[in-house]
Design a protein around this motif. Structure first.
Motif, PDB file in Angstrom:
ATOM      1  N   THR A 104     -16.072  42.619  27.211  1.00  0.00           N
ATOM      2  CA  THR A 104     -15.064  43.659  27.081  1.00  0.00           C
ATOM      3  C   THR A 104     -13.865  43.152  26.935  1.00  0.00           C
ATOM      4  O   THR A 104     -13.335  42.101  26.939  1.00  0.00           O
ATOM      5  CB  THR A 104     -15.461  44.590  28.324  1.00  0.00           C
ATOM      6  N   THR A 105     -12.817  43.950  26.994  1.00  0.00           N
ATOM      7  CA  THR A 105     -11.393  43.881  27.042  1.00  0.00           C
ATOM      8  C   THR A 105     -10.388  44.399  28.405  1.00  0.00           C
ATOM      9  O   THR A 105     -10.970  45.547  28.794  1.00  0.00           O
ATOM     10  CB  THR A 105     -10.520  44.010  25.539  1.00  0.00           C
ATOM     11  N   THR A 125     -10.626  48.252  28.735  1.00  0.00           N
ATOM     12  CA  THR A 125     -10.226  48.833  27.503  1.00  0.00           C
ATOM     13  C   THR A 125     -11.481  48.827  26.399  1.00  0.00           C
ATOM     14  O   THR A 125     -11.199  49.209  25.527  1.00  0.00           O
ATOM     15  CB  THR A 125      -9.046  48.396  26.809  1.00  0.00           C
ATOM     16  N   GLY A 126     -12.705  48.220  27.053  1.00  0.00           N
ATOM     17  CA  GLY A 126     -13.593  48.195  25.962  1.00  0.00           C
ATOM     18  C   GLY A 126     -14.734  49.129  26.384  1.00  0.00           C
ATOM     19  O   GLY A 126     -14.460  50.224  27.097  1.00  0.00           O
ATOM     20  N   ASN A 127     -15.903  48.602  25.771  1.00  0.00           N
ATOM     21  CA  ASN A 127     -17.112  49.537  25.946  1.00  0.00           C
ATOM     22  C   ASN A 127     -18.110  49.045  27.008  1.00  0.00           C
ATOM     23  O   ASN A 127     -19.298  49.483  26.936  1.00  0.00           O
ATOM     24  CB  ASN A 127     -17.568  49.741  24.532  1.00  0.00           C
ATOM     25  N   PRO A 166     -16.247  50.882  31.678  1.00  0.00           N
ATOM     26  CA  PRO A 166     -15.478  51.238  30.481  1.00  0.00           C
ATOM     27  C   PRO A 166     -14.307  52.510  30.907  1.00  0.00           C
ATOM     28  O   PRO A 166     -14.720  53.371  31.278  1.00  0.00           O
ATOM     29  CB  PRO A 166     -16.170  51.642  29.569  1.00  0.00           C
ATOM     30  N   GLY A 167     -13.228  52.149  30.353  1.00  0.00           N
ATOM     31  CA  GLY A 167     -12.121  53.266  30.540  1.00  0.00           C
ATOM     32  C   GLY A 167     -11.469  53.275  32.029  1.00  0.00           C
ATOM     33  O   GLY A 167     -10.503  53.990  32.388  1.00  0.00           O
ATOM     34  N   HIS A 213     -16.508  42.183  34.857  1.00  0.00           N
ATOM     35  CA  HIS A 213     -15.649  41.806  35.953  1.00  0.00           C
ATOM     36  C   HIS A 213     -14.357  40.832  35.418  1.00  0.00           C
ATOM     37  O   HIS A 213     -14.415  40.508  34.229  1.00  0.00           O
ATOM     38  CB  HIS A 213     -16.332  40.547  36.625  1.00  0.00           C
ATOM     39  N   GLU A 214     -13.332  41.026  35.711  1.00  0.00           N
ATOM     40  CA  GLU A 214     -12.100  40.554  35.530  1.00  0.00           C
ATOM     41  C   GLU A 214     -11.508  39.649  36.705  1.00  0.00           C
ATOM     42  O   GLU A 214     -11.514  40.368  37.775  1.00  0.00           O
ATOM     43  CB  GLU A 214     -11.171  41.491  34.937  1.00  0.00           C
ATOM     44  N   VAL A 215     -11.012  38.431  36.568  1.00  0.00           N
ATOM     45  CA  VAL A 215     -10.326  37.842  37.579  1.00  0.00           C
ATOM     46  C   VAL A 215      -8.870  38.121  37.369  1.00  0.00           C
ATOM     47  O   VAL A 215      -8.249  37.243  36.441  1.00  0.00           O
ATOM     48  CB  VAL A 215     -10.977  36.184  37.694  1.00  0.00           C
TER      49      VAL A 215
END
Length: 751
Positions: free
Chosen positions: A632-633, A661-663, A698-699, A667-669
């Motif tokens: 995802t982004t 912002t993806g579908n 998502p979102g 996880h993001e660090v």
């Protein structure tokens, strides 16, 4: 006898016991018996009571690696009980022994749960996961009778040629500190309480600067200043002592400024004990006291080596007595005072009391058999493996694989159907190769083909194989030709390449090497990759390796790349979960990937006057520290400081909104870097000073806050004072250490 009364305080019991001991019995507490050397076995390898009794004359401080005698959980627990009984019941004073074990990513014995290597665990950027992993390792180790783990490795790895990179938590001081603190808490528990028999003593190693050896050669001199020691190499040790109560420290083989660590009193006493307040015990690395004579040439004989090491602050010689038996004579001759010996032995005995070994030293073999490497442990091993995998490239969103559009997969490469655990590994009950994991995942819905393609080296064992033999190039050509035929029949190719346990390992002597002057793929692997590219098939490359590799051809020509490191026993399951989208990869690199050996040093936190550029080449790394993609982004916005102007003794807090912002959920660090814009001595262009791993649907948007305290802003100034400068600081936050992945806000510190 007071020391046998468990109602008495530990210090009272220690004092009473010490008063009853001879000099020889005191010295024995500094000695170690190495189970590997056959001290407990007859010629057929069976337990030999007569041999054990010969070792009881003066007792012993500890026994090393009983798993070399009996390595299954139940038998090992039974043996530690039997040995403990000998020392308690048949030695003069009944002093129990401590059993120490190698526990780098699971206990190094048969049927222990095998987790990813530390470099892979660091890629998770998840301290709580690391704490959970090492808590389980501690429980398994303690259940077999172990008390003391020779882990975690607190070295900051700034030399990619070094064969032991896989044992570390990477190149960054802050990340290594957080992971070392977490591992220490996992081993010892949050409060270091051993009553539950689920915790063990953690050993911070290797003190100090072991991971930046000259030329990348293991144990070589480390030519750094005191400022670099304090800025880069000291903090993981100091933080683990101050924040997690680490109870043991191991000195390093190397020298700094001409002084081997095992005779460095400034390091072991002035800094470790007096400055940091360390109250635990120190141990030598294996054979390192003797190496003061044998390799460093700073001691004329074993007796002098013992004097130098013990006087400097090494409490215990390991793995067996080569030099420290001379301490008896050194005390009697007055070169070492008995008062100093008493001080050392008192703290060694205190930990035996603290572990409960005088009162309840035995373990339950049935419990050990039920817990060690059991089915119930697999979920944590799988979680750790999944979180370690890092997506380096995903052109045209080839990943995750769409099973509805695939009929045949070719699994190709020398690492496709191999057991890949790396060094200091046991033999787990369960292991799934990449090929096994993919077959299990798709069942009968997709045809799976396999070809080895080429070898990396001839087969061998990390520990037992000394000579590493390159693969046969003619056989590799035949294997590549066969792999081409297999690939041509498939819709997609999974190419498993990289290194193995022989191409990057501890080089412990001249006939057992493991450091390399190149970071290129070993053998014919680039030829195999080129052959796969020429088939025109979509390719996903899986990298298995213990340190960064210069994979320029793979990077430039293969659309999807996953860095897998060594993932432990659940390798195949984790890889399959990521390949097919059941787990969205969230790993971030804990170390930079240089484009070539000529690009070393490649660590991101270089000084401002460095990295001007090269003729005909990029100066940047192939993959930056902190880098890792997702399925995802994420979007960063609304970057703010709670206070934009603070006094040098004040703190503030950074906040940032992070939106998926993806579908796909993932996880993001979130990584925070700081740069002191003007300082009395040069400072790095950026330094990691905070991070948080967040899960977003998502979102979904979440606000992440990261504290900025004086500790994050301070540095060692021109007068070697740890201070916060007044002035401007750039606070950067984003997805990696790369400049274009970061947003910047300014903080002003007022004097």
């Amino acid at each position: 006898m007071t020391y046998k009364d468990k109602s008495e305080p530990i210090e009272v019991r220690v004092k009473d016991l010490l008063s009853r001991m001879t000099i020889e019995e005191k010295v024995a507490q500094t000695l170690c018996i190495y189970a590997k050397k056959g001290n407990f076995q007859d010629e057929q390898g069976h337990f030999d009571e007569n041999k054990v009794k010969k070792l009881l004359l003066s007792g012993a401080g500890r026994i090393a690696e009983v798993g070399f005698v009996e390595d299954t959980p139940k038998k090992m627990a039974e043996l530690t009980n039997k040995l403990q009984a000998f020392y308690l019941e048949e030695s003069r004073l009944g002093i129990p022994v401590i059993f120490h074990e190698e526990c780098l990513h699971g206990q190094m014995v048969k049927e222990a749960t095998s987790f990813p290597q530390p470099i892979a665990l660091a890629g998770s950027w998840n301290p709580q996961l690391i704490q959970d992993v090492y808590a389980l390792v501690a429980e398994e180790t303690r259940s077999r009778g172990g008390h003391h783990a020779l882990t975690p490795v607190a070295d900051v790895a700034r030399e990619p040629r070094w064969g032991r990179v896989e044992e570390t938590f990477g190149e960054d001081t802050y990340l290594v500190s957080k992971m070392t603190v977490a591992a220490t808490k996992g081993f010892q528990g949050e409060k270091g309480n051993f009553n539950t028999k689920k915790n063990v003593i953690a050993t911070l190693k290797h003190f100090v600067a072991h991971a930046q050896p000259e030329g990348g050669s293991n144990c070589a001199p480390v030519n750094v200043s005191e400022r670099v020691l304090r800025e880069v190499f000291f903090p993981p040790f100091q933080d683990a002592i101050n924040e997690a109560g680490a109870m043991s420290v191991m000195a390093s083989y190397n020298e700094v400024d001409g002084l081997p660590s095992h005779k460095n009193k400034w390091l072991l006493d002035d800094v470790l004990r007096k400055e940091w307040g360390f109250e635990g015990f120190t141990v030598s690395d294996y054979y390192a006291v003797y190496q003061l004579k044998q390799r460093h040439n700073v001691a004329i004989d074993e007796k002098e080596a013992a004097f130098q090491a013990f006087s400097a602050g090494i409490d215990v010689e390991m793995p067996f007595d080569e030099c420290y038996h001379h301490l008896t004579d050194l005390v009697k001759e007055g070169r070492i005072s008995e008062a100093y010996l008493d001080k050392v032995v008192s703290r060694l005995l205190a930990y035996k009391f603290r572990m409960g070994l005088f009162d309840d030293p035995y373990v339950d073999p049935e419990y050990a058999d039920s817990i060690c490497g059991s089915e119930q442990q697999r979920s944590l091993a799988l979680k750790a493996a999944c979180e370690a995998i890092t997506l380096l490239k995903n052109d045209n969103e080839i990943l995750p694989l769409n099973t509805s559009k695939i009929k045949t997969i070719a699994v190709i490469g020398p690492n496709a159907n191999e057991v890949l655990l790396g060094g200091y590994s046991g033999k787990p009950k369960f292991y799934t190769t990449v090929l096994d994991g993919i077959k299990e995942k798709v069942g009968d819905t997709i045809d799976i083909l396999y070809a080895e393609g080429c070898k990396i080296t001839e087969p061998g064992d990390w520990e037992e194989t000394d000579e590493v033999i390159a693969s046969n190039s003619e056989n590799d050509k035949k294997g590549i030709a066969e792999a081409i035929k297999i690939a041509e029949r498939a819709d997609v190719v999974i190419l498993a390449i990289g290194g193995n346990a022989l191409t990057s390992r501890e080089a412990w002597n001249e006939d057992h090497l493991g450091d390399r002057p190149s970071l290129e793929l070993v053998g014919s692997q680039n030829d195999l990759a080129k052959a796969m590219v020429e088939t025109g098939k979509p390719i996903v490359s899986l990298l298995f390796n213990g340190k960064p590799l210069s994979i320029n051809y793979v990077h430039n020509n293969i659309p999807a790349i996953l860095e897998c490191w060594y993932l432990g026993q659940e390798t195949g399951k984790a890889v399959a979960d990521v390949l097919f989208g059941d787990f969205n990869p969230s790993g971030k690199l804990p170390i930079s990937f240089p484009r070539s050996v000529g690009h070393i040093p490649s660590y991101y936190n270089h000084k401002p006057n460095d990295r001007r550029g090269y003729l005909f080449d990029e100066v940047s790394p192939l993959y930056a520290f902190g880098f890792g993609l997702s399925y995802t982004t994420f979007k960063y916005s609304n970057l703010n400081l709670e206070k934009t102007h603070i006094d040098k003794n004040e703190s503030t807090r950074l906040s940032v909104n992070v939106e998926n912002t993806g579908n796909v959920s993932g996880h993001e660090v979130v990584q925070m870097y700081i740069h002191d814009c003007v300082s009395s001595v040069t400072r790095p262009v950026k330094e990691l000073k905070g991070f948080e791993k967040v899960y977003l649907k998502p979102g979904e948007t979440k606000t992440i806050t990261l504290d900025i305290t004086p500790k994050e802003l301070a540095y060692w100034d021109a007068g070697m004072n740890f201070v916060v400068d007044p002035g401007t600081f750039n606070i950067m936050v984003g997805t990696s250490s790369k400049a274009n992945d970061l947003k910047t806000i300014t903080l002003t510190v007022i004097s």
